[in-house]
Design a protein around this motif. Structure first.
Motif, short mmCIF file in Angstrom:
data_model
loop_
_atom_site.label_atom_id
_atom_site.label_comp_id
_atom_site.label_asym_id
_atom_site.label_seq_id
_atom_site.Cartn_x
_atom_site.Cartn_y
_atom_site.Cartn_z
N GLU A 12 0.83 -1.22 0.00
CA GLU A 12 0.00 0.00 0.00
C GLU A 12 0.85 1.26 0.00
OE1 GLU A 12 -3.26 -0.05 -0.58
OE2 GLU A 12 -2.80 -2.19 -0.82
N ALA A 13 1.95 1.24 0.73
CA ALA A 13 2.84 2.41 0.77
C ALA A 13 3.45 2.66 -0.59
CB ALA A 13 3.93 2.20 1.82
N LEU A 14 3.88 1.61 -1.26
CA LEU A 14 4.46 1.76 -2.59
C LEU A 14 3.43 2.30 -3.57
CD1 LEU A 14 6.57 -1.53 -2.82
CD2 LEU A 14 7.49 0.80 -2.74
N ARG A 15 2.24 1.76 -3.51
CA ARG A 15 1.19 2.21 -4.44
C ARG A 15 0.83 3.67 -4.20
NH1 ARG A 15 -2.91 -3.06 -5.04
NH2 ARG A 15 -1.44 -4.31 -6.26
N ALA A 16 0.87 4.07 -2.95
CA ALA A 16 0.60 5.48 -2.64
C ALA A 16 1.65 6.40 -3.26
CB ALA A 16 0.54 5.68 -1.13
N GLU A 17 2.83 5.87 -3.50
CA GLU A 17 3.91 6.64 -4.12
C GLU A 17 3.93 6.47 -5.64
OE1 GLU A 17 7.48 5.29 -2.23
OE2 GLU A 17 6.63 5.50 -0.22
N GLY A 18 2.94 5.77 -6.18
CA GLY A 18 2.88 5.55 -7.62
C GLY A 18 3.73 4.39 -8.11
N VAL A 19 4.20 3.55 -7.18
CA VAL A 19 5.03 2.40 -7.55
C VAL A 19 4.11 1.18 -7.66
CG1 VAL A 19 6.97 0.93 -6.91
CG2 VAL A 19 7.05 3.39 -6.42
#
Length: 541
Positions: free
Chosen positions: A73-80
């Motif tokens: 979830e943290a990565l996706r929040a950064e666009g990763v």
């Protein structure tokens, strides 16, 4: 048995009837579950004592799930949103099966082919995180992939450390180095699990979970199966499958695994490594042959071949009474654990240690030696169009064409032999090469394996050197339109893959195995020329 089903016929059923009663009486299933290291004899005991953690992986991996999902979830929040996996052997095969079966994107870098790695680098780098998976971190392919991506992230103005996630054993050299480098996350796997048995540990779960797989459901599935597979009962499918794999008499040592709509994408590729590396040693073992429904081997009744059909749980496909085959269905988590249990049961019946890989290191040593010494490449025996041909003069027997050299190699194939095709190319860019496998099987009427190099070195490579000396080998390498230097290392990927191919060919030749080496000076032209030559030989027959 829950989500698993098993039926056997012919020699497979005879093996089940002969061995399962003894396996039950010897409490083999419960002793595996209890991590009893004495099951494979005194010589295997010390290694087995530190290699049975996989039996409880489904339970012990639970605490990882929340950390993996939080990081996703943290990565996706950064666009990763794109996960690339740098790993070899079990570190890549299991997560690829898990992700593909779930229908989620996971880019697997299990190659040193410059074109394959360059293609992965060129795609959506700004949205990419790299998972580096290695028990020690010393695997040369994985280390090279990490260095190349770390450099690329930095060159693109991205914070490389924030994009790299490591999976490794606690206390390994890579564990310390990754923490010192400040990488985004370090996940530790159970050190008491060998790579090929690591599907339900951090090695299987981290990359697939970050890619979007419901890993909790996967563990639920496996944990439910674990209770049943540990039972000392005649209906235990793990005992039956293990008996079929390792207990036929005489031994059917080529196991053709054909997917007939199992719903598990690429499962046979994972099982291939598990079985070949676990059993192929001391001149014995069983060789998995990955096939598709309808391929030539699936219709044979050869006395050294056993057909295993992977079917849908809803399929009504009982084996024919007059055929020696096994029919299996089950969900992914249960099948992963089933085959791990069955493989070590087969190892007990074969009288070998299913946890070591004594012949894998030889090819690595030869490749390192060639990288260090940088000898001039062996001159080809001849060149035919876009294909350079290298082989022992005795093998070639005067052949001076590509088709002639192929005929010469196939002429050495014995009545219980097999052909191994080993392609050191981009398995996505040159995927059409895999069509050679069923063509050659139909031509030779013998089992044919197809491995992408150097990936297969961490899989069937052990069997080819340690198993029965009945194989013949067709190695295919190629020039690359691109090359990638490995930052901090005195070689490029093109130099590395060339050394790996040459080193493995050298070790096979040292073992007295027939090896024909074809080098394509142009990939497109060479692949077409090779396919045409095989079709021409087939037409002659």
């Amino acid at each position: 048995m829950g989500s698993l089903s098993f039926e056997a016929s012919g020699a497979a059923r005879t093996a089940v009837e002969e061995h399962v009663g003894t396996l039950v009486a010897d409490k083999v299933a419960s002793r595996i579950a209890a991590k009893d290291p004495t099951l494979w004899g005194p010589e295997a005991e010390s290694e087995a004592a530190v290699r049975l953690g996989w039996v409880e992986a489904a339970e012990l991996s639970r605490p990882l799930v929340r950390d993996i999902l939080d990081l996703r979830e943290a990565l996706r929040a950064e666009g990763v949103t794109r996960i690339v996996l740098a790993g070899m052997g079990g570190s890549s095969l299991a997560p690829e099966v898990i992700a593909n079966t779930a229908g989620v994107e996971l880019t697997v870098l299990d190659s040193t082919d410059p074109e394959q790695v360059a293609a992965a680098l060129a795609e959506r780098l700004a949205e990419t995180a790299l998972v580096v998976a290695s028990k020690s971190g010393s695997t040369v392919e994985t280390d090279s992939q990490r260095r190349i991506f770390e450099h690329a992230f930095t060159e693109a103005g991205l914070d490389a450390a924030s994009r790299i996630i490591v999976v490794t054993d606690p206390g390994s050299p890579m564990d310390a180095a990754a923490r010192e480098a400040g990488y985004r996350a370090v996940f530790n796997a159970d050190p008491n699990v060998g790579g090929r048995y690591s599907a339900l540990t951090a090695f299987g779960l981290v990359p697939s979970g970050l890619a979007g797989v419901d890993i909790e459901a996967l563990l639920d599935d496996a944990e439910e199966a674990a209770e049943i597979l540990a039972e000392d009962a005649p209906e235990n499918i793990a005992l039956a499958l293990g008996a079929a794999l390792g207990g036929t008499s005489p031994l059917r040592d080529k196991i053709v695994i054909a997917d007939e709509g199992s719903g598990i994408v690429g499962f046979a590729d994972w099982a291939e490594q598990l079985i070949a590396e676990s059993t192929g040693k001391q001149g014995t073992g069983v060789l998995p042959v990955v096939a598709n429904a309808g391929d030539p081997e699936t219709g044979w009744q050869a006395p050294d071949v056993l057909l295993v059909r992977l079917v849908s749980p809803t399929a009504d496909t009982a084996p024919a009474d007059d055929a020696s085959q096994v029919v299996i269905s089950g969900t992914l988590g249960s099948q992963l654990l089933l085959w791990e249990y069955a493989t070590v049961v087969a190892g007990r019946l074969l009288g070998i240690n299913p946890f070591d890989q004594p012949d894998v290191e030889a090819a690595k040593v030869a490749a390192r030696g060639l990288l260090d010494a940088r000898p001039e490449p062996q001159a080809p025996a001849f060149t035919d169009g876009a294909v350079q041909v290298r082989a022992d003069a005795q093998l070639l027997g005067g052949a001076d064409t590509l088709a002639g050299s192929l005929r010469a190699l196939l002429g050495t194939l014995g009545p219980t032999g097999y052909l191994s095709v080993q392609a050191y190319l981009d398995r996505f860019g040159q995927a059409e090469l895999a069509a050679l496998r069923p063509q050659l099987a139909g031509l030779t009427h013998r089992p044919v394996t197809f491995g992408w190099g150097p990936r297969f070195l961490h899989s069937t490579g052990q069997f080819h050197k340690g198993g029965p000396a009945v194989g013949i080998y067709l190695q295919i390498t190629a020039e690359s339109a691109v090359d990638l230097p490995v930052p901090g290392r005195p070689f490029s990927l093109a130099e590395l893959i060339a050394a790996q191919a040459a080193g493995d060919a050298q070790v096979l030749a040292d073992h007295g195995r027939p090896v024909l080496r074809l080098h394509l000076t142009d990939r497109g032209t060479g692949v077409k020329q090779l396919r045409d030559a095989v079709a021409r030989i087939a037409g002659e027959g």
